[in-house]
Design a protein around this motif. Structure first.
Motif, PDB file in Angstrom:
ATOM      1  N   UNK A  16       0.828  -1.205   0.000  1.00  0.00           N
ATOM      2  CA  UNK A  16       0.000   0.000   0.000  1.00  0.00           C
ATOM      3  C   UNK A  16       0.865   1.259   0.000  1.00  0.00           C
ATOM      4  N   UNK A  17       1.927   1.251   0.789  1.00  0.00           N
ATOM      5  CA  UNK A  17       2.835   2.399   0.817  1.00  0.00           C
ATOM      6  C   UNK A  17       3.528   2.568  -0.532  1.00  0.00           C
ATOM      7  N   UNK A  18       3.903   1.463  -1.152  1.00  0.00           N
ATOM      8  CA  UNK A  18       4.508   1.491  -2.476  1.00  0.00           C
ATOM      9  C   UNK A  18       3.547   2.126  -3.480  1.00  0.00           C
ATOM     10  N   UNK A  19       2.287   1.689  -3.466  1.00  0.00           N
ATOM     11  CA  UNK A  19       1.279   2.211  -4.398  1.00  0.00           C
ATOM     12  C   UNK A  19       1.003   3.694  -4.160  1.00  0.00           C
ATOM     13  N   UNK A  20       1.134   4.146  -2.906  1.00  0.00           N
ATOM     14  CA  UNK A  20       0.921   5.562  -2.594  1.00  0.00           C
ATOM     15  C   UNK A  20       2.084   6.435  -3.052  1.00  0.00           C
ATOM     16  N   UNK A  30      13.802  13.294   4.383  1.00  0.00           N
ATOM     17  CA  UNK A  30      12.809  14.276   4.830  1.00  0.00           C
ATOM     18  C   UNK A  30      11.481  14.073   4.113  1.00  0.00           C
ATOM     19  N   UNK A  31      10.449  14.678   4.684  1.00  0.00           N
ATOM     20  CA  UNK A  31       9.148  14.705   4.038  1.00  0.00           C
ATOM     21  C   UNK A  31       8.078  14.024   4.866  1.00  0.00           C
ATOM     22  N   UNK A  32       6.825  14.165   4.432  1.00  0.00           N
ATOM     23  CA  UNK A  32       5.700  13.640   5.222  1.00  0.00           C
ATOM     24  C   UNK A  32       5.707  12.122   5.399  1.00  0.00           C
ATOM     25  N   UNK A  33       6.160  11.390   4.399  1.00  0.00           N
ATOM     26  CA  UNK A  33       6.211   9.939   4.563  1.00  0.00           C
ATOM     27  C   UNK A  33       7.284   9.558   5.583  1.00  0.00           C
ATOM     28  N   UNK A  34       8.456  10.173   5.473  1.00  0.00           N
ATOM     29  CA  UNK A  34       9.535   9.905   6.426  1.00  0.00           C
ATOM     30  C   UNK A  34       9.082  10.287   7.830  1.00  0.00           C
ATOM     31  N   UNK A  49      15.614   5.998   7.282  1.00  0.00           N
ATOM     32  CA  UNK A  49      14.263   5.560   7.607  1.00  0.00           C
ATOM     33  C   UNK A  49      13.894   4.156   7.136  1.00  0.00           C
ATOM     34  N   UNK A  50      14.851   3.350   6.701  1.00  0.00           N
ATOM     35  CA  UNK A  50      14.497   2.001   6.238  1.00  0.00           C
ATOM     36  C   UNK A  50      13.894   1.163   7.361  1.00  0.00           C
ATOM     37  N   UNK A  51      14.505   1.185   8.545  1.00  0.00           N
ATOM     38  CA  UNK A  51      13.973   0.398   9.665  1.00  0.00           C
ATOM     39  C   UNK A  51      12.680   1.007  10.199  1.00  0.00           C
ATOM     40  N   UNK A 132      16.386   2.756   0.380  1.00  0.00           N
ATOM     41  CA  UNK A 132      17.525   2.298  -0.428  1.00  0.00           C
ATOM     42  C   UNK A 132      17.761   3.343  -1.520  1.00  0.00           C
ATOM     43  N   UNK A 133      16.665   3.894  -1.996  1.00  0.00           N
ATOM     44  CA  UNK A 133      16.679   5.080  -2.839  1.00  0.00           C
ATOM     45  C   UNK A 133      15.855   6.115  -2.077  1.00  0.00           C
ATOM     46  N   UNK A 134      15.415   7.137  -2.738  1.00  0.00           N
ATOM     47  CA  UNK A 134      14.640   8.177  -2.058  1.00  0.00           C
ATOM     48  C   UNK A 134      13.161   7.820  -1.921  1.00  0.00           C
ATOM     49  N   UNK A 135      12.815   6.581  -2.245  1.00  0.00           N
ATOM     50  CA  UNK A 135      11.397   6.194  -2.191  1.00  0.00           C
ATOM     51  C   UNK A 135      11.248   4.750  -1.737  1.00  0.00           C
ATOM     52  N   UNK A 136      10.028   4.374  -1.407  1.00  0.00           N
ATOM     53  CA  UNK A 136       9.703   2.967  -1.180  1.00  0.00           C
ATOM     54  C   UNK A 136       9.664   2.339  -2.563  1.00  0.00           C
ATOM     55  N   UNK A 137      10.427   1.272  -2.759  1.00  0.00           N
ATOM     56  CA  UNK A 137      10.560   0.700  -4.099  1.00  0.00           C
ATOM     57  C   UNK A 137      10.730  -0.811  -4.024  1.00  0.00           C
TER      58      UNK A 137
END
Length: 158
Positions: A16-20, A30-34, A49-51, A132-137
């Motif tokens: 779900x987080x990936x799709x968002x 940084x940012x609202x997801x982080x 923020x990976x963990x 791992x990158x700047x996004x959930x991937x």
């Protein structure tokens, strides 16, 4: 059966987080997801923020399954790995909903990276990872060819 259902719930939350399109916004770490992933720990961005992403998925899955979270909310990879080892949750047979843990820097050092196993087909492994990158991937690996792998964690719900 309850553990399998929980692991499926963990994976569903991560997907779900990936799709968002969860990602960093406004700079590195940084940012609202982080902020969302770090908030339950009381730590503020910027932070790796990976963990925190994995802990957030574990927490949301526990809420969805109406069970007690199986781990404290941990934002350090080595803390997750240590707790999993202490509880005997390390596995050599990764399955969807399990965690995958790598070391960074040195094998016994404090740094690491963590993700969630999304799929397995023979020796091919698919994961969902944050930071791992700047996004959930999504990422793909071949078992036996995963540099710096510490191991896999199968969370067991009592």
């Amino acid at each position: 059966m309850k553990s399998q259902t929980y692991r499926e719930a963990v994976l569903k939350v991560a997907q779900s987080e990936l799709k968002q399109g969860a990602r960093e916004i406004g700079g590195n770490n940084r940012g609202p997801f982080v902020d969302k992933y770090l908030a339950p720990s009381g730590v503020r961005a910027p932070q790796p923020w990976c963990a925190a992403f994995v802990s957030w998925c574990l927490l949301r899955a526990a809420q969805d399954q109406q069970v007690r979270p199986p781990l404290p909310y941990l934002i350090r990879v080595r803390s997750v790995w240590s707790e999993a080892n202490r509880r005997g949750w390390v596995t050599e047979d990764p399955q969807p909903g399990d965690l995958v843990v790598w070391w960074r820097g040195s094998k016994t050092g404090p740094l690491g990276h963590i993700g969630i196993v999304e799929a397995r087909a023979g020796s091919l492994l698919g994961t969902i990872e944050g930071n791992r990158t700047s996004r959930v991937a999504q990422f793909s690996y071949r078992l036996g060819r995963m540099p710096r792998l510490l191991g896999f964690v199968r969370i067991d719900i009592d």
